[in-house]
Design a protein around this motif. Structure first.
Motif, PDB file in Angstrom:
ATOM      1  N   UNK A 224      -2.184 -13.396   3.238  1.00 45.88           N
ATOM      2  CA  UNK A 224      -3.133 -14.574   3.583  1.00 45.88           C
ATOM      3  C   UNK A 224      -4.646 -14.139   3.789  1.00 45.88           C
ATOM      4  N   UNK A 225      -5.185 -13.399   2.693  1.00 45.99           N
ATOM      5  CA  UNK A 225      -6.299 -12.782   2.662  1.00 45.99           C
ATOM      6  C   UNK A 225      -7.311 -13.944   2.348  1.00 45.99           C
ATOM      7  N   UNK A 226      -8.310 -14.031   3.202  1.00 45.86           N
ATOM      8  CA  UNK A 226      -9.108 -15.299   3.291  1.00 45.86           C
ATOM      9  C   UNK A 226     -10.321 -15.049   2.273  1.00 45.86           C
ATOM     10  N   UNK A 227     -10.609 -16.122   1.544  1.00 40.86           N
ATOM     11  CA  UNK A 227     -11.722 -16.012   0.462  1.00 40.86           C
ATOM     12  C   UNK A 227     -12.702 -17.337   1.058  1.00 40.86           C
ATOM     13  N   UNK A 228     -13.790 -17.161   1.011  1.00 39.63           N
ATOM     14  CA  UNK A 228     -14.837 -18.234   1.381  1.00 39.63           C
ATOM     15  C   UNK A 228     -15.689 -18.556   0.342  1.00 39.63           C
ATOM     16  N   UNK A 229     -15.781 -19.695  -0.126  1.00 38.78           N
ATOM     17  CA  UNK A 229     -16.643 -20.128  -1.276  1.00 38.78           C
ATOM     18  C   UNK A 229     -17.366 -21.449  -1.100  1.00 38.78           C
ATOM     19  N   UNK A 230     -18.469 -21.761  -1.023  1.00 37.19           N
ATOM     20  CA  UNK A 230     -19.301 -22.871  -0.795  1.00 37.19           C
ATOM     21  C   UNK A 230     -18.524 -23.586   0.395  1.00 37.19           C
ATOM     22  N   UNK A 231     -18.716 -23.093   1.366  1.00 42.48           N
ATOM     23  CA  UNK A 231     -17.919 -23.605   2.685  1.00 42.48           C
ATOM     24  C   UNK A 231     -16.556 -23.935   2.629  1.00 42.48           C
ATOM     25  N   UNK A 232     -15.903 -23.415   1.753  1.00 41.69           N
ATOM     26  CA  UNK A 232     -14.459 -23.670   1.538  1.00 41.69           C
ATOM     27  C   UNK A 232     -13.623 -22.411   1.754  1.00 41.69           C
ATOM     28  N   UNK A 233     -12.452 -22.526   2.250  1.00 41.12           N
ATOM     29  CA  UNK A 233     -11.764 -21.340   2.439  1.00 41.12           C
ATOM     30  C   UNK A 233     -10.587 -21.307   1.436  1.00 41.12           C
ATOM     31  N   UNK A 234      -9.925 -20.202   0.846  1.00 45.51           N
ATOM     32  CA  UNK A 234      -8.997 -20.322  -0.083  1.00 45.51           C
ATOM     33  C   UNK A 234      -8.161 -18.815   0.614  1.00 45.51           C
ATOM     34  N   UNK A 235      -7.014 -18.879   0.293  1.00 45.56           N
ATOM     35  CA  UNK A 235      -6.054 -17.745   0.962  1.00 45.56           C
ATOM     36  C   UNK A 235      -5.120 -16.989  -0.196  1.00 45.56           C
ATOM     37  N   UNK A 236      -5.473 -15.805  -0.509  1.00 43.69           N
ATOM     38  CA  UNK A 236      -4.476 -15.093  -1.576  1.00 43.69           C
ATOM     39  C   UNK A 236      -3.232 -14.756  -0.492  1.00 43.69           C
ATOM     40  N   UNK A 237      -2.231 -15.072  -1.196  1.00 41.55           N
ATOM     41  CA  UNK A 237      -0.892 -14.621  -0.382  1.00 41.55           C
ATOM     42  C   UNK A 237      -0.880 -13.300   0.115  1.00 41.55           C
ATOM     43  N   UNK A 238      -0.798 -12.137  -0.831  1.00 40.77           N
ATOM     44  CA  UNK A 238      -0.497 -10.859  -0.757  1.00 40.77           C
ATOM     45  C   UNK A 238      -1.867 -10.145  -1.438  1.00 40.77           C
ATOM     46  N   UNK A 250      -3.606  -8.893  -6.684  1.00 36.87           N
ATOM     47  CA  UNK A 250      -3.510 -10.081  -6.077  1.00 36.87           C
ATOM     48  C   UNK A 250      -2.277 -10.921  -6.381  1.00 36.87           C
ATOM     49  N   UNK A 251      -1.429 -11.066  -5.589  1.00 40.86           N
ATOM     50  CA  UNK A 251      -0.054 -11.811  -5.889  1.00 40.86           C
ATOM     51  C   UNK A 251      -0.096 -13.252  -5.163  1.00 40.86           C
ATOM     52  N   UNK A 252       0.298 -14.122  -5.776  1.00 35.54           N
ATOM     53  CA  UNK A 252       0.510 -15.441  -5.480  1.00 35.54           C
ATOM     54  C   UNK A 252       1.748 -15.830  -5.721  1.00 35.54           C
ATOM     55  N   UNK A 253       2.448 -16.470  -4.551  1.00 31.69           N
ATOM     56  CA  UNK A 253       3.845 -16.823  -4.678  1.00 31.69           C
ATOM     57  C   UNK A 253       4.213 -18.240  -4.423  1.00 31.69           C
ATOM     58  N   UNK A 254       5.158 -18.595  -5.662  1.00 26.07           N
ATOM     59  CA  UNK A 254       5.341 -19.972  -5.841  1.00 26.07           C
ATOM     60  C   UNK A 254       7.073 -20.306  -5.891  1.00 26.07           C
ATOM     61  N   UNK A 255       7.318 -21.093  -5.027  1.00 26.83           N
ATOM     62  CA  UNK A 255       8.911 -21.248  -4.704  1.00 26.83           C
ATOM     63  C   UNK A 255       9.448 -22.123  -5.866  1.00 26.83           C
ATOM     64  N   UNK A 268      -9.859 -17.912 -10.455  1.00 31.15           N
ATOM     65  CA  UNK A 268     -10.887 -17.852  -9.310  1.00 31.15           C
ATOM     66  C   UNK A 268     -10.862 -16.773  -8.387  1.00 31.15           C
ATOM     67  N   UNK A 269      -9.465 -16.508  -7.842  1.00 34.13           N
ATOM     68  CA  UNK A 269      -9.600 -15.340  -7.033  1.00 34.13           C
ATOM     69  C   UNK A 269     -10.014 -13.925  -7.352  1.00 34.13           C
ATOM     70  N   UNK A 270      -9.539 -13.701  -8.898  1.00 36.95           N
ATOM     71  CA  UNK A 270     -10.076 -12.456  -9.670  1.00 36.95           C
ATOM     72  C   UNK A 270     -11.541 -12.347  -9.711  1.00 36.95           C
ATOM     73  N   UNK A 271     -12.171 -13.459 -10.040  1.00 33.18           N
ATOM     74  CA  UNK A 271     -13.522 -13.498 -10.191  1.00 33.18           C
ATOM     75  C   UNK A 271     -14.098 -13.248  -9.047  1.00 33.18           C
ATOM     76  N   UNK A 272     -13.832 -13.791  -7.766  1.00 33.35           N
ATOM     77  CA  UNK A 272     -14.447 -13.499  -6.599  1.00 33.35           C
ATOM     78  C   UNK A 272     -14.036 -11.845  -6.241  1.00 33.35           C
TER      79      UNK A 272
END
Length: 336
Positions: A224-238, A250-255, A268-272
Motif C-alpha cells: 500500500x505504497x502511498x502516492x500523493x498527487x494534487x492533494x489526492x492519495x493513491x496506493x500501489x498494492x505492492x 509495481x504490482x496491483x491486484x484485482x480479485x 499513472x503509477x509508473x509515470x509517477x
C-alpha cells in the motif's frame, strides 16, 4: 564485573573455531554429495552398458534391476531398492556426460528432476536449481506449478530451446512475466469468497513463497505504497525493486476481471515513479496488473501506444493442469 582480556580472547577464539567447523562440515557435505552423485552415475553407466551395450534407448530386461536390488541390499544395506536403481540408471541416460553433473545439486535434487520425461524440462530445472540455489522443497514446488511450461508458452520456439539450455534469464522487462502466476501456497482456493485486501495480506504473510513465484532478483519495498498527487492519495498494492534489472516493479491486484481503468491507473503509477522515485542509476519502472481474469482484446486496446513497461497477467489459486500445459507446449514446439 567486566570481562577480562583473557575471557574476551577465549570468546573470540571459540567463535573462530566454530565458524571453521561449520564451514568445514558444509564443504565435507558438498564433497560427499558430489562423490555420491558421480558414483551413482558410474553405476548407471555400468547397468546401461550391461543391458544394451551402451544403447540407452533399447529394450532392457526388467529382471536385472530386481536381481541387482536384492544382491546389493544384502551386501550394502539400504539405498538400492529397485526404484532407486531405476533412478540411478535414469541419471546416466539423461546426463550421458559426467561433466554435465552439477556439484551444487544433491541426489535428492536429481531424483525430483528425473521425474520429468521431457528432455527440455530436465535441462531447465537443472540449470535453474544451480542459478537460484533452490532447496529440494523449492524445486518440488516449482515443478508442481509447471514453471517451465508457464515460461515456455510465452516464448517463440527458439527462445524455448534457449530457456532449457540456460534457464530463466532476466535481460528484459518481459522476462519477469509469467502467465499465469500460481498462488496455490495461499490456500485461498478453499475459500468461496475473498477480497483483494485478503489476497494482498496473504501474499505478504507468505512472502517467501511469493518471492519464489516471482523469481530471482526481487526485493520487497512496501505494501500500500502511498502516492500523493494534487492533494489526492493513491496506493500501489505492492512495490518491489529488481536488483538485476535495476528498476522498481509495481504490482496491483484485482480479485476479478481486469478493467481498462486498472491499466490506466497503473500507467499513472509508473509515470509517477519514473519522475519522482527513480534515482540516477534506475531504469524505468515495470508495472504488472494481476487479475483472476483478463479479456485479451480489451488488454490489447488498453495498452496500445503506452510507452511505459506495463504488463497484464492472470493469477490462479490452484496448480495448473499438467496435461493441458504439456499439450499446449507440444503444439508450440511442433510448429514449423
Amino acid at each position: 564485573m567486566e570481562n577480562s582480556p583473557q575471557t574476551n580472547g577465549y570468546t573470540s577464539l571459540k567463535k573462530e573455531i566454530s565458524q571453521l567447523l561449520i564451514a568445514g562440515r558444509e564443504q565435507a557435505g558438498r564433497a560427499v554429495n558430489t562423490i555420491l552423485v558421480q558414483t551413482y552415475w558410474q553405476i548407471g553407466r555400468h547397468i546401461v552398458e550391461f543391458e544394451q551395450g551402451g544403447e540407452a534407448k533399447s529394450e532392457y530386461g526388467s529382471n536385472l534391476l530386481d536381481r541387482l536390488s536384492r544382491d546389493l541390499t544384502l551386501e550394502f544395506g539400504k539405498g538400492f531398492s529397485r526404484s532407486n536403481l531405476f533412478q540411478i540408471r535414469n541419471l546416466y541416460i539423461n546426463f550421458p556426460k559426467i561433466q554435465t553433473l552439477s556439484g551444487q545439486l544433491s541426489w535428492s535434487h536429481y531424483c525430483e528432476i528425473l521425474k520429468s520425461d521431457n528432455e527440455l524440462e530436465i535441462s531447465f530445472y537443472t540449470k535453474q536449481c544451480q542459478k537460484e540455489n533452490w532447496s529440494v522443497r523449492e524445486l518440488k514446488r516449482q515443478m508442481k506449478s509447471m514453471l517451465f511450461h508457464r515460461l515456455a508458452l510465452s516464448k517463440e520456439k527458439e527462445d524455448i530451446l534457449l530457456l532449457s539450455q540456460k534457464g530463466a534469464e532476466f535481460l528484459h522487462p518481459k522476462d519477469l512475466i509469467k502467465d499465469p502466476y500460481v498462488f496455490e501456497f495461499l490456500g485461498l482456493q478453499n475459500q468461496p469468497t475473498y477480497s483483494e485486501g485478503e489476497l494482498e495480506t496473504q501474499l505478504i504473510q507468505n512472502l517467501q513463497g511469493f518471492l519464489l513465484e516471482l523469481g530471482k532478483g526481487f526485493a520487497f519495498i512496501g505494501q500500500q505504497y502511498r502516492i500523493s498527487l494534487a492533494n489526492r492519495h493513491f496506493y500501489v498494492d505492492l512495490v518491489f525493486y529488481h536488483r538485476i534489472l535495476k528498476c522498481f516493479v509495481l504490482i496491483d491486484l484485482k480479485r476479478g476481471e481486469i478493467d481498462h481503468q486498472d491499466i490506466g491507473q497503473m500507467n499513472l503509477y509508473l509515470n509517477y515513479f519514473r519522475k519522482e522515485e527513480n534515482v540516477e542509476d534506475d531504469n524505468p519502472p515495470i508495472g504488472i496488473v494481476l487479475g483472476a481474469y483478463k479479456d485479451q482484446i480489451l488488454v490489447e486496446y488498453a495498452t496500445d501506444n503506452i510507452s511505459n513497461q506495463l504488463f497484464v497477467s492472470q493469477y490462479q489459486l490452484y496448480l495448473p493442469e499438467k496435461e493441458e500445459l504439456a499439450h499446449e507446449l507440444e503444439k508450440l514446439l511442433s510448429k514449423e
